[in-house]
Design an enzyme around this catalytic site. Sequence first.
Site, PDB file in Angstrom:
ATOM      1  CE  LYS A 166     -13.463  94.940  20.500  1.00  0.00           C
ATOM      2  NZ  LYS A 166     -12.927  93.566  20.325  1.00  0.00           N
TER       3      LYS A 166
ATOM      4  CE1 TYR B 220      -7.736  94.472  18.501  1.00  0.00           C
ATOM      5  CE2 TYR B 220      -9.064  95.630  16.884  1.00  0.00           C
ATOM      6  CZ  TYR B 220      -8.883  95.154  18.167  1.00  0.00           C
ATOM      7  OH  TYR B 220      -9.861  95.352  19.126  1.00  0.00           O
TER       8      TYR B 220
ATOM      9  CG  PHE C 297      -8.815  86.038  15.270  1.00  0.00           C
ATOM     10  CD1 PHE C 297      -8.518  87.371  15.531  1.00  0.00           C
ATOM     11  CD2 PHE C 297      -8.152  85.059  15.999  1.00  0.00           C
ATOM     12  CE1 PHE C 297      -7.578  87.718  16.483  1.00  0.00           C
ATOM     13  CE2 PHE C 297      -7.209  85.399  16.971  1.00  0.00           C
ATOM     14  CZ  PHE C 297      -6.919  86.736  17.205  1.00  0.00           C
TER      15      PHE C 297
ATOM     16  NE  ARG D 268      -8.236  92.945  29.310  1.00  0.00           N
ATOM     17  CZ  ARG D 268      -8.133  92.498  28.057  1.00  0.00           C
ATOM     18  NH1 ARG D 268      -8.119  93.344  27.035  1.00  0.00           N
ATOM     19  NH2 ARG D 268      -8.042  91.215  27.804  1.00  0.00           N
TER      20      ARG D 268
ATOM     21  NE  ARG E  30     -14.639  91.484  25.264  1.00  0.00           N
ATOM     22  CZ  ARG E  30     -13.316  91.419  25.193  1.00  0.00           C
ATOM     23  NH1 ARG E  30     -12.637  90.653  26.041  1.00  0.00           N
ATOM     24  NH2 ARG E  30     -12.665  92.118  24.295  1.00  0.00           N
TER      25      ARG E  30
HETATM   26  P1  DAT Z   1      -9.008  91.252  24.072  1.00  0.00           P
HETATM   27  O1  DAT Z   1      -9.931  92.029  23.181  1.00  0.00           O
HETATM   28  O2  DAT Z   1      -9.759  90.556  25.169  1.00  0.00           O
HETATM   29  O3  DAT Z   1      -7.860  92.077  24.573  1.00  0.00           O
HETATM   30  P2  DAT Z   1      -7.139  90.002  22.235  1.00  0.00           P
HETATM   31  O4  DAT Z   1      -6.285  91.212  22.412  1.00  0.00           O
HETATM   32  O5  DAT Z   1      -6.514  88.665  22.425  1.00  0.00           O
HETATM   33  O6  DAT Z   1      -8.408  90.066  23.199  1.00  0.00           O
HETATM   34  O7  DAT Z   1      -7.793  90.012  20.790  1.00  0.00           O
HETATM   35  C1  DAT Z   1      -8.247  91.204  20.211  1.00  0.00           C
HETATM   36  C2  DAT Z   1      -9.553  90.926  19.501  1.00  0.00           C
HETATM   37  O8  DAT Z   1      -9.360  89.979  18.467  1.00  0.00           O
HETATM   38  C3  DAT Z   1     -10.649  90.309  20.381  1.00  0.00           C
HETATM   39  O9  DAT Z   1     -11.347  91.242  21.144  1.00  0.00           O
HETATM   40  C4  DAT Z   1     -11.514  89.671  19.350  1.00  0.00           C
HETATM   41  C5  DAT Z   1     -10.511  89.153  18.357  1.00  0.00           C
HETATM   42  N1  DAT Z   1     -10.147  87.768  18.684  1.00  0.00           N
HETATM   43  C6  DAT Z   1      -9.239  87.346  19.585  1.00  0.00           C
HETATM   44  N2  DAT Z   1      -9.163  86.024  19.642  1.00  0.00           N
HETATM   45  C7  DAT Z   1     -10.080  85.573  18.759  1.00  0.00           C
HETATM   46  C8  DAT Z   1     -10.501  84.291  18.319  1.00  0.00           C
HETATM   47  N3  DAT Z   1      -9.954  83.171  18.804  1.00  0.00           N
HETATM   48  N4  DAT Z   1     -11.476  84.216  17.381  1.00  0.00           N
HETATM   49  C9  DAT Z   1     -12.018  85.324  16.854  1.00  0.00           C
HETATM   50  N5  DAT Z   1     -11.667  86.578  17.216  1.00  0.00           N
HETATM   51  C10 DAT Z   1     -10.702  86.691  18.139  1.00  0.00           C
HETATM   52 MG    MG Z   2      -6.161  92.844  23.666  1.00  0.00          MG
END
Ligand code: DAT
Ligand code: MG
Length: 176
Positions: free
Chosen positions: A15, A55, A63, A91, A111
């Site tokens: 990213k 997304y 968020f 992952r 991370r």
């Molecule tokens: P991942 O990236 O681990 O697959 P995700 O698919 O649930 O996680 O979410 C996609 C992205 O959205 C994540 O990398 C960062 C953002 N995100 C997710 N949950 C968040 C939160 N609670 N606060 C801020 N950003 C968030």
């Molecule tokens: Mg995801």
Amino acid sequence: MRCAKALQLTLAVIKPDAVAHPLILETLHQKILENFFIIRKNDLVWRREDSENFYAEHAGCYFYQRLVEFMSSGPMRAYILAREDAITYWRGMMGPTKVFRAHFTSPNTLRGQYGLTDTRNTTHGSDSIESAKKEIAFFFPEFAADEWMEREEPVFRLGLIEYNEQSKVHTLQETR
Ligand code: DAT
Ligand code: MG
């Protein structure tokens, strides 16, 4: 690297927060190289609408605006990676989504080491076979995954490949 079982493909993204730091980007690339076959690599910048489309599942989340803005804020790097259990392995290397948790419970993950905030969390990785397929097509529309599986996967599995320093991907060994 040789594998007994079929290789699986996944999509990995570095990213904008990590690409902004050349040393971090290079470190992440080396870690990927130590653990995966690199099938494709592409450096790119998203328009806001790419970010929104990718997304879409998070539209409406508190968020979401932050996320789409961040993901179109600067250069990122996408990879198609292959190994036996590529999806869960990547992952696992990434660590938890939430950076606070990553820092405290999984400090050796990417991370955990490089994540800045829950939004600026260094990497993306597909979370299932279906999303890997969809996300590979999103980032690499010209990549024919079925054809790769049929023609190249068996050769990669045997390890008959070489790493190209210039393009930073693995390719089939030249036959002479
Ligand atoms: P991942 O990236 O681990 O697959 P995700 O698919 O649930 O996680 O979410 C996609 C992205 O959205 C994540 O990398 C960062 C953002 N995100 C997710 N949950 C968040 C939160 N609670 N606060 C801020 N950003 C968030
Ligand atoms: Mg995801």
